[in-house]
Write a protein that holds these residues in place. Sequence first.
Motif, PDB file in Angstrom:
ATOM      1  N   MET A 119      12.891   8.211   9.778  1.00 25.56           N
ATOM      2  CA  MET A 119      13.177   8.860   8.501  1.00 25.56           C
ATOM      3  C   MET A 119      11.929   9.051   7.649  1.00 25.56           C
ATOM      4  O   MET A 119      12.015   9.410   6.474  1.00 25.56           O
ATOM      5  N   SER A 120      10.753   8.806   8.228  1.00 19.82           N
ATOM      6  CA  SER A 120       9.512   9.012   7.494  1.00 19.82           C
ATOM      7  C   SER A 120       9.430  10.446   6.989  1.00 19.82           C
ATOM      8  O   SER A 120       9.779  11.379   7.702  1.00 19.82           O
ATOM      9  N   THR A 121       8.969  10.615   5.757  1.00 20.11           N
ATOM     10  CA  THR A 121       8.988  11.941   5.140  1.00 20.11           C
ATOM     11  C   THR A 121       7.602  12.531   4.882  1.00 20.11           C
ATOM     12  O   THR A 121       7.498  13.632   4.358  1.00 20.11           O
ATOM     13  N   ASP A 122       6.545  11.805   5.198  1.00 18.77           N
ATOM     14  CA  ASP A 122       5.199  12.379   5.069  1.00 18.77           C
ATOM     15  C   ASP A 122       4.276  11.674   6.048  1.00 18.77           C
ATOM     16  O   ASP A 122       4.598  10.592   6.558  1.00 18.77           O
ATOM     17  N   PRO A 123       3.133  12.262   6.354  1.00 17.62           N
ATOM     18  CA  PRO A 123       2.244  11.690   7.379  1.00 17.62           C
ATOM     19  C   PRO A 123       1.802  10.266   7.095  1.00 17.62           C
ATOM     20  O   PRO A 123       1.730   9.441   8.014  1.00 17.62           O
ATOM     21  N   ARG A 124       1.503   9.905   5.842  1.00 14.67           N
ATOM     22  CA  ARG A 124       1.050   8.537   5.547  1.00 14.67           C
ATOM     23  C   ARG A 124       2.184   7.541   5.750  1.00 14.67           C
ATOM     24  O   ARG A 124       1.988   6.450   6.277  1.00 14.67           O
ATOM     25  N   GLU A 125       3.402   7.899   5.333  1.00 18.08           N
ATOM     26  CA  GLU A 125       4.543   7.003   5.527  1.00 18.08           C
ATOM     27  C   GLU A 125       4.792   6.766   7.013  1.00 18.08           C
ATOM     28  O   GLU A 125       5.063   5.639   7.443  1.00 18.08           O
ATOM     29  N   MET A 126       4.695   7.823   7.807  1.00 18.24           N
ATOM     30  CA  MET A 126       4.865   7.688   9.247  1.00 18.24           C
ATOM     31  C   MET A 126       3.777   6.792   9.839  1.00 18.24           C
ATOM     32  O   MET A 126       4.053   5.902  10.656  1.00 18.24           O
ATOM     33  N   ALA A 127       2.536   7.001   9.414  1.00 15.95           N
ATOM     34  CA  ALA A 127       1.434   6.197   9.925  1.00 15.95           C
ATOM     35  C   ALA A 127       1.610   4.727   9.553  1.00 15.95           C
ATOM     36  O   ALA A 127       1.387   3.839  10.383  1.00 15.95           O
ATOM     37  N   ASP A 128       2.023   4.447   8.317  1.00 14.97           N
ATOM     38  CA  ASP A 128       2.261   3.065   7.895  1.00 14.97           C
ATOM     39  C   ASP A 128       3.248   2.374   8.834  1.00 14.97           C
ATOM     40  O   ASP A 128       3.029   1.240   9.279  1.00 14.97           O
ATOM     41  N   ALA A 129       4.355   3.066   9.136  1.00 17.11           N
ATOM     42  CA  ALA A 129       5.397   2.467   9.969  1.00 17.11           C
ATOM     43  C   ALA A 129       4.920   2.251  11.399  1.00 17.11           C
ATOM     44  O   ALA A 129       5.188   1.199  12.014  1.00 17.11           O
ATOM     45  N   LEU A 130       4.187   3.209  11.952  1.00 18.33           N
ATOM     46  CA  LEU A 130       3.742   3.093  13.339  1.00 18.33           C
ATOM     47  C   LEU A 130       2.608   2.082  13.490  1.00 18.33           C
ATOM     48  O   LEU A 130       2.466   1.459  14.555  1.00 18.33           O
ATOM     49  N   VAL A 131       1.820   1.892  12.446  1.00 15.55           N
ATOM     50  CA  VAL A 131       0.814   0.824  12.457  1.00 15.55           C
ATOM     51  C   VAL A 131       1.509  -0.539  12.484  1.00 15.55           C
ATOM     52  O   VAL A 131       1.084  -1.459  13.192  1.00 15.55           O
ATOM     53  N   VAL A 132       2.602  -0.674  11.737  1.00 14.63           N
ATOM     54  CA  VAL A 132       3.374  -1.927  11.742  1.00 14.63           C
ATOM     55  C   VAL A 132       3.913  -2.202  13.147  1.00 14.63           C
ATOM     56  O   VAL A 132       3.865  -3.338  13.628  1.00 14.63           O
ATOM     57  N   VAL A 133       4.423  -1.185  13.816  1.00 16.65           N
ATOM     58  CA  VAL A 133       4.914  -1.352  15.194  1.00 16.65           C
ATOM     59  C   VAL A 133       3.803  -1.898  16.080  1.00 16.65           C
ATOM     60  O   VAL A 133       4.008  -2.845  16.860  1.00 16.65           O
TER      61      VAL A 133
END
Length: 416
Positions: A151-165
């Motif tokens: 449900m990430s809505t912008d590139p930085r939000e997506m990157a934050d989540a995938l870095v956590v993974v």
Amino acid sequence: AEAEYDFARQGLNSRQAFNSMHTSPWSWQLRRGPKVGSGLCATVFRMDPVRNDVGGPWNGKCPAHMAVVAKRINVNATFGAGDPFAGKRFRKAAKDACVARALAELPGAGAPPVIQIADARFEGEDLFVLMGHGGEDLGKKFIHSEKGIKMSTDPREMADALVVVYHVLSSIERLHALNVVHCDIKPGNFVVTEGTAQQFPQARMIDFDMALNFSEGSTPRRVGGTRNYLSPDIELEACPPQADIWALGVMMLELLHGKSLRRLLGRARRLDSDAVKTFAQAIQDGCPFAGHDDLEWDVHFTPGAYNSWKLLKHKRFVNGLASRLRLMIKSLLSPNRASLFKSVVRHAHSIAADAAAFARDSASSGDSSGMDWSVEPAVVQAAPGLDKTCLGAIRFQSNVWEWLSKKTLQECLELR
């Protein structure tokens, strides 16, 4: 007297002041704040300085604004009643802090990132552990909020989540490299700080109460575990590395969708082993389950975002992300997951690095000038502000800390 005056200024009566202050061994320096977590036998509270306008607690040796929490565990043991360290309940209660301390003190950049333990003391019949505040747990951040990675809505939000993974998978790989299994992998046992303008979020594992040592030819035996994360192809009490890896696969699936496995499978009640086995086979067969195999991305881009050559290359990354994450989860849940795990971690690193590059190229120069775009977990283990001077003041005459600090990692793992 200064503390009483400070409470009076806040409008607290004497009873409220007493209850607020006398709740931990550090009560004249830190007052108990809101509860941030709880388990079967423990409760965790945020701890705030009693006064923050006189240079910080412990006579200014610690910062005025300390990001710390206290874990309270009832052990029915007190000083003056024999040897409290010999009691089974104390040794079991102290294991988490002991293992975390030993891991935090390992040299080199390859140690798994953990929360720094600041002190441990008895107060009455309770064991209190003071530690850095690692942030919100992943269960609250992604699952309870029903805001999964997809449900990430912008590139930085997506990157934050995938870095956590990547941080989560990497931390378990590092733990296994030390011949240690966690044995209770779940979203609630990882915490994450918020990302900033200078750094990606930092994820750390917590709760080592069930952690065990393993070696070739032996299978660690555990007591307990969290039902929804137990592998159906491993004996219930056994905890080889494959058990951790399976739990990571379930956890990644939950973080991706923002729903628990039970909800993803459409079960109103607790899962049984047959349902989990059916789910695992469906994953390996590439079949949808309960209508939740759709991984369409909700990332919104500014008009013409792909018109520049700089961003056009990232369109391929976004379009291929769903299949890359499916492959990662499938590998984590595979019967051959132990042999595949290192490649999965490398794959997660590649995904995080691609996401970080996308976020970097999408950010304006003013927004990203001070940003560290590295996806590696922070090497520094210390909580902000808890330097040697502060820690020395906090640990002064702490018998429990002295006992813990002498234990090796292996000795900590044997506490039970």
